[in-house]
Design a protein around this motif. Sequence first.
Motif, PDB file in Angstrom:
ATOM      1  N   GLN A  66      10.030 -12.129  -1.705  1.00 21.41           N
ATOM      2  CA  GLN A  66      10.801 -11.396  -2.644  1.00 21.41           C
ATOM      3  C   GLN A  66      10.316 -10.386  -3.191  1.00 21.41           C
ATOM      4  OE1 GLN A  66      14.098 -11.757  -3.011  1.00 21.41           O
ATOM      5  NE2 GLN A  66      14.276 -13.364  -1.557  1.00 21.41           N
ATOM      6  N   MET A  67       8.813 -10.435  -3.790  1.00 22.49           N
ATOM      7  CA  MET A  67       8.129  -9.598  -4.513  1.00 22.49           C
ATOM      8  C   MET A  67       7.838  -8.449  -3.669  1.00 22.49           C
ATOM      9  SD  MET A  67       7.898 -10.540  -7.571  1.00 22.49           S
ATOM     10  CE  MET A  67       9.479 -11.274  -7.078  1.00 22.49           C
ATOM     11  N   ALA A  68       7.522  -8.703  -2.256  1.00 24.97           N
ATOM     12  CA  ALA A  68       7.085  -7.634  -1.306  1.00 24.97           C
ATOM     13  C   ALA A  68       8.426  -6.970  -0.993  1.00 24.97           C
ATOM     14  CB  ALA A  68       6.466  -8.031  -0.062  1.00 24.97           C
ATOM     15  N   ARG A  69       9.669  -7.266  -0.777  1.00 26.12           N
ATOM     16  CA  ARG A  69      10.671  -6.737  -0.444  1.00 26.12           C
ATOM     17  C   ARG A  69      11.185  -5.949  -1.626  1.00 26.12           C
ATOM     18  NH1 ARG A  69      15.774  -7.239  -2.280  1.00 26.12           N
ATOM     19  NH2 ARG A  69      15.331  -9.458  -3.265  1.00 26.12           N
ATOM     20  N   GLN A  70      11.115  -6.120  -3.026  1.00 25.40           N
ATOM     21  CA  GLN A  70      11.517  -5.495  -3.697  1.00 25.40           C
ATOM     22  C   GLN A  70      10.662  -4.267  -3.897  1.00 25.40           C
ATOM     23  OE1 GLN A  70      12.210  -7.513  -7.893  1.00 25.40           O
ATOM     24  NE2 GLN A  70      12.955  -9.354  -6.553  1.00 25.40           N
ATOM     25  N   CYS A  71       9.332  -4.467  -4.080  1.00 27.27           N
ATOM     26  CA  CYS A  71       8.387  -3.240  -3.938  1.00 27.27           C
ATOM     27  C   CYS A  71       8.656  -2.345  -2.836  1.00 27.27           C
ATOM     28  CB  CYS A  71       6.820  -4.157  -3.583  1.00 27.27           C
ATOM     29  SG  CYS A  71       5.599  -3.053  -4.524  1.00 27.27           S
ATOM     30  N   LEU A  72       8.825  -2.968  -1.630  1.00 25.92           N
ATOM     31  CA  LEU A  72       9.164  -1.835  -0.476  1.00 25.92           C
ATOM     32  C   LEU A  72      10.560  -1.067  -0.583  1.00 25.92           C
ATOM     33  CD1 LEU A  72       8.208  -0.861   2.502  1.00 25.92           C
ATOM     34  CD2 LEU A  72       9.657  -2.753   3.395  1.00 25.92           C
ATOM     35  N   GLU A  73      11.565  -1.887  -1.122  1.00 27.56           N
ATOM     36  CA  GLU A  73      12.793  -1.134  -1.494  1.00 27.56           C
ATOM     37  C   GLU A  73      12.659  -0.154  -2.647  1.00 27.56           C
ATOM     38  OE1 GLU A  73      15.863  -4.499  -0.211  1.00 27.56           O
ATOM     39  OE2 GLU A  73      15.193  -4.339  -2.346  1.00 27.56           O
ATOM     40  N   ALA A  74      11.639  -0.398  -3.554  1.00 28.10           N
ATOM     41  CA  ALA A  74      11.615   0.850  -4.745  1.00 28.10           C
ATOM     42  C   ALA A  74      10.526   1.797  -4.338  1.00 28.10           C
ATOM     43  CB  ALA A  74      10.844  -0.226  -5.919  1.00 28.10           C
ATOM     44  N   GLY A  75      10.093   1.807  -3.228  1.00 31.32           N
ATOM     45  CA  GLY A  75       9.211   2.795  -2.648  1.00 31.32           C
ATOM     46  C   GLY A  75       7.629   2.750  -3.338  1.00 31.32           C
ATOM     47  N   LEU A  76       7.455   1.396  -3.771  1.00 27.94           N
ATOM     48  CA  LEU A  76       6.086   1.268  -4.493  1.00 27.94           C
ATOM     49  C   LEU A  76       4.911   0.838  -3.536  1.00 27.94           C
ATOM     50  CD1 LEU A  76       7.344  -0.553  -7.509  1.00 27.94           C
ATOM     51  CD2 LEU A  76       6.812   1.948  -7.451  1.00 27.94           C
ATOM     52  N   LEU A  77       5.290   0.643  -2.183  1.00 25.31           N
ATOM     53  CA  LEU A  77       4.379  -0.167  -1.312  1.00 25.31           C
ATOM     54  C   LEU A  77       3.707   0.891  -0.466  1.00 25.31           C
ATOM     55  CD1 LEU A  77       3.256  -2.970  -0.888  1.00 25.31           C
ATOM     56  CD2 LEU A  77       4.971  -2.900   0.952  1.00 25.31           C
ATOM     57  N   ASP A  78       2.282   0.879  -0.630  1.00 24.26           N
ATOM     58  CA  ASP A  78       1.423   1.818   0.490  1.00 24.26           C
ATOM     59  C   ASP A  78       0.773   1.064   1.444  1.00 24.26           C
ATOM     60  OD1 ASP A  78       1.460   3.757  -1.709  1.00 24.26           O
ATOM     61  OD2 ASP A  78       0.286   2.391  -2.652  1.00 24.26           O
ATOM     62  N   GLU A  79       0.567  -0.238   1.369  1.00 22.78           N
ATOM     63  CA  GLU A  79      -0.057  -0.976   2.631  1.00 22.78           C
ATOM     64  C   GLU A  79       0.332  -2.478   3.056  1.00 22.78           C
ATOM     65  OE1 GLU A  79      -4.329   1.527   3.122  1.00 22.78           O
ATOM     66  OE2 GLU A  79      -4.594  -0.694   3.098  1.00 22.78           O
TER      67      GLU A  79
ATOM     68  N   THR B 256      -5.766 -13.110  13.570  1.00 24.48           N
ATOM     69  CA  THR B 256      -6.162 -11.761  13.835  1.00 24.48           C
ATOM     70  C   THR B 256      -5.702 -11.020  12.520  1.00 24.48           C
ATOM     71  OG1 THR B 256      -5.746 -11.687  16.186  1.00 24.48           O
ATOM     72  CG2 THR B 256      -5.854  -9.603  15.281  1.00 24.48           C
ATOM     73  N   HIS B 257      -6.688 -10.227  11.925  1.00 29.82           N
ATOM     74  CA  HIS B 257      -6.262  -9.470  10.679  1.00 29.82           C
ATOM     75  C   HIS B 257      -5.977  -7.971  11.164  1.00 29.82           C
ATOM     76  CE1 HIS B 257      -8.246 -12.702   8.184  1.00 29.82           C
ATOM     77  NE2 HIS B 257      -9.185 -12.721   9.489  1.00 29.82           N
ATOM     78  N   LEU B 258      -4.503  -7.736  10.671  1.00 30.23           N
ATOM     79  CA  LEU B 258      -3.998  -6.394  10.741  1.00 30.23           C
ATOM     80  C   LEU B 258      -3.513  -5.591   9.502  1.00 30.23           C
ATOM     81  CD1 LEU B 258      -1.562  -7.684  13.509  1.00 30.23           C
ATOM     82  CD2 LEU B 258      -3.726  -6.366  14.191  1.00 30.23           C
ATOM     83  N   ARG B 259      -3.868  -4.464   9.549  1.00 31.37           N
ATOM     84  CA  ARG B 259      -3.537  -3.649   8.423  1.00 31.37           C
ATOM     85  C   ARG B 259      -2.708  -2.450   8.846  1.00 31.37           C
ATOM     86  NH1 ARG B 259      -4.189  -3.732   2.910  1.00 31.37           N
ATOM     87  NH2 ARG B 259      -5.014  -5.710   3.423  1.00 31.37           N
ATOM     88  N   TYR B 260      -1.542  -2.108   8.146  1.00 35.43           N
ATOM     89  CA  TYR B 260      -0.814  -1.162   8.258  1.00 35.43           C
ATOM     90  C   TYR B 260      -0.208  -0.240   7.036  1.00 35.43           C
ATOM     91  CZ  TYR B 260       0.358  -3.663  12.566  1.00 35.43           C
ATOM     92  OH  TYR B 260       0.415  -4.398  13.466  1.00 35.43           O
ATOM     93  N   ARG B 261      -0.362   1.219   7.346  1.00 31.16           N
ATOM     94  CA  ARG B 261       0.122   2.040   6.123  1.00 31.16           C
ATOM     95  C   ARG B 261       1.661   2.251   6.229  1.00 31.16           C
ATOM     96  NH1 ARG B 261      -4.528   5.270   7.185  1.00 31.16           N
ATOM     97  NH2 ARG B 261      -6.106   4.650   6.126  1.00 31.16           N
ATOM     98  N   VAL B 262       2.356   2.035   5.116  1.00 34.59           N
ATOM     99  CA  VAL B 262       3.837   2.353   4.964  1.00 34.59           C
ATOM    100  C   VAL B 262       3.840   4.226   4.851  1.00 34.59           C
ATOM    101  CG1 VAL B 262       5.903   2.467   3.491  1.00 34.59           C
ATOM    102  CG2 VAL B 262       4.108   0.445   3.320  1.00 34.59           C
ATOM    103  N   LYS B 263       4.685   4.328   5.936  1.00 32.61           N
ATOM    104  CA  LYS B 263       4.987   5.681   6.194  1.00 32.61           C
ATOM    105  C   LYS B 263       6.111   6.310   5.074  1.00 32.61           C
ATOM    106  CE  LYS B 263       5.040   7.329  10.934  1.00 32.61           C
ATOM    107  NZ  LYS B 263       5.715   7.465  12.037  1.00 32.61           N
ATOM    108  N   LYS B 264       5.522   7.109   4.400  1.00 33.77           N
ATOM    109  CA  LYS B 264       6.195   7.809   3.237  1.00 33.77           C
ATOM    110  C   LYS B 264       7.105   8.658   3.573  1.00 33.77           C
ATOM    111  CE  LYS B 264       4.100   5.305   0.149  1.00 33.77           C
ATOM    112  NZ  LYS B 264       4.664   4.391  -0.898  1.00 33.77           N
TER     113      LYS B 264
END
Length: 202
Positions: free
Chosen positions: A138-151, A194-202
């Motif tokens: 839920q925290m990640a979802r709310q953060c993504l919806e609010a445009g606050l997430l970078d990676e 396997t450790h993967l990292r992605y950036r949110v496309k702004k």
Amino acid sequence: MSKVTTGATMSLDGFIAGPEESGFDLLFQWYVNGDVEIPTASPAVPPLRVSAASAAVVEEEWASTGALVVGRHLYDMTNAWGGRHPMDVPVVVLTHRRPQDRPQDDEDFVFVTDGIEAAVARAKELAGAKDVVVNGGQMARQCLEAGLLDEVGIALVPVVLGAGKTLFGERGELGVAPVQFEGPVSVVQGTGVTHLRYRVKK
């Protein structure tokens, strides 16, 4: 520059927990399958024992993290990690009501009741120049919806759970889909993960 990130250990079919909070024994096998010991700051969480490759990833992430944002459910489920989070950083708990046994904020836990934006803002204050890590679900979802997430960081493990909770909450809950990401900007092969990292496309 500091970032707001989220991440989780995930099954091959995309779940970070099985039904009724199950499957953690399978998801987190990589925490105990290596030769490198990583101490934790929590009296309730034993040291990790991971592969050298995973240790490098974990140690870098822990060193760059200045504060966490979690929900009340995780705070209660872990019994507040015995009083201190394993990463040895302050935790901002987003909740509808403060626990009765914690009438005041302290260096371990801060309670925010007025939404994800306020929780992330408080975590940024505590983190200083370091990153803020937001718990999955839920925290990640709310953060993504609010445009606050970078990676987003994913520890992908070779198990199929069949059902459960996804990184951004229950299926169908995300209100901003589809969301595109850049990367992977990092790929590290550990033992059983396997450790993967992605950036949110702004």
